[in-house]
Design a protein around this motif. Structure first.
Motif, PDB file in Angstrom:
ATOM      1  N   ASP A 189       0.839  -1.210   0.000  1.00 12.36           N
ATOM      2  CA  ASP A 189       0.000   0.000   0.000  1.00 12.36           C
ATOM      3  C   ASP A 189       0.868   1.253   0.000  1.00 12.36           C
ATOM      4  OD1 ASP A 189      -2.280  -1.527   0.004  1.00 12.36           O
ATOM      5  OD2 ASP A 189      -2.632  -1.358   2.168  1.00 12.36           O
ATOM      6  N   TRP A 190       1.932   1.225   0.798  1.00 14.44           N
ATOM      7  CA  TRP A 190       2.854   2.361   0.862  1.00 14.44           C
ATOM      8  C   TRP A 190       3.543   2.583  -0.479  1.00 14.44           C
ATOM      9  CZ3 TRP A 190       8.496   1.321   1.743  1.00 14.44           C
ATOM     10  CH2 TRP A 190       9.247   2.485   1.758  1.00 14.44           C
ATOM     11  N   ALA A 193       1.195   4.050  -2.993  1.00 15.18           N
ATOM     12  CA  ALA A 193       0.966   5.473  -2.735  1.00 15.18           C
ATOM     13  C   ALA A 193       2.132   6.318  -3.233  1.00 15.18           C
ATOM     14  CB  ALA A 193       0.755   5.701  -1.241  1.00 15.18           C
ATOM     15  N   GLU A 194       3.327   5.743  -3.238  1.00 10.22           N
ATOM     16  CA  GLU A 194       4.508   6.452  -3.720  1.00 10.22           C
ATOM     17  C   GLU A 194       4.717   6.294  -5.220  1.00 10.22           C
ATOM     18  OE1 GLU A 194       8.116   5.902  -1.545  1.00 10.22           O
ATOM     19  OE2 GLU A 194       7.369   7.271   0.000  1.00 10.22           O
TER      20      GLU A 194
END
Length: 289
Positions: A189-190, A193-194
């Protein structure tokens, strides 16, 4: 039994820089062929250079004198590293009629400098709140997988996708680092998002792969910022935390030894012990007379 062999160039003459350079080149090739790590190769080459800076010949007598000198100046772990370097060098030169014995290490009855579970949870929360996501996942990956920091910096996006990383060590041994599903999902997820879908997992603000020294230095900075003990804010502390938690949650010690990449299960047995802080708390709870 024959006389132990001596490694030298000319009798009673110091080894020349050119001769030593040739020997070290041969030794480097020998270690590379035998799959020793880059760190081990560097340390062993340094150790052999240090010996020949003191002695013109490598023989049983000089090795014993060198060992005695080391024992007066260094900790047993450092002495043994230098001894391993010389023994490996002897083997590379096909000298098998003597071997330098290691210094016996007195084993502690406790393990020390391990971040507590409470401090680990506090650190994770603060890093997340302060949007320090790279270091949030760095400490989580070490504490949830037992990975060494040198292995951590080699992780890539696809490792998180599949949920594990296979590592190959000396002797063509394979070790698998498993990524817990909860950590895998949060990390993906991180990364999404990046906008990252490939490349190294941990990169700096400049977009370069994180280095071991950079991680160590930044952890000390976070120790000051979050008022944590600097003694426990180093990468291996989180590896210790993984091992302690694994054992305390009923994990098998033989499996843990494989996960940590230990050569012997005896090395892993230290995690059956309490930390010195835990011992002191238990002692004060029991002894009230």
């Amino acid at each position: 039994m024959g006389t132990p062999r001596t490694l030298r160039t000319e009798k009673n003459a110091a080894i020349s820089d050119g001769e030593l350079s040739l020997l070290l080149d041969q030794f480097h090739r020998y270690m590379a062929v035998n799959s020793l790590s880059d760190n081990t190769i560097s340390a062993y080459l340094w150790g052999v250079r240090a010996f020949f800076a003191c002695y013109s010949e490598l023989n049983q007598n000089n090795a014993s004198l060198y060992k005695a000198d080391l024992m007066e100046r260094y900790r047993p772990q450092t002495v043994n590293m230098r001894i391993r370097a010389l023994n490996c060098f002897l083997k590379s030169q096909d000298i098998h009629d003597y071997k330098i014995p290691s210094v016996r290490l007195q084993q502690k009855s406790f393990i020390d400098h391990v971040i507590s579970q409470a401090d680990y949870e506090y650190l994770k929360n603060r890093l997340w709140e302060d949007e320090q996501y790279t270091f949030y996942f760095i400490v989580r990956f070490i504490a949830a997988t037992g990975v060494r920091v040198s292995e951590l910096v080699a992780l890539v996006f696809t490792d998180v996708q599949v949920g594990y990383r296979d590592l190959y060590s000396k002797g063509n041994k394979t070790r698998r680092i498993y990524i817990p599903s909860s950590l895998q999902k949060k990390c993906l997820d991180w990364l999404e998002a990046e906008g990252r879908r490939d490349g190294p997992l941990f990169i700096s603000r400049l977009g370069r792969p994180m280095t071991v020294s950079g991680i160590r230095k930044q952890l000390k900075t976070f120790a000051i910022r979050y008022h944590l003990d600097p003694e426990v804010m180093y990468p291996h502390s989180f590896r210790h935390r993984f091992a302690k938690n694994f054992i305390e949650n009923g994990g098998d010690i033989a499996f843990l030894s494989d996960l940590l990449g230990h050569d012997s299960i005896e090395t892993t047995h230290i995690y059956l012990r309490r930390t010195s802080t835990e011992q002191a708390i238990l002692f004060n709870r029991v002894v009230d007379w």
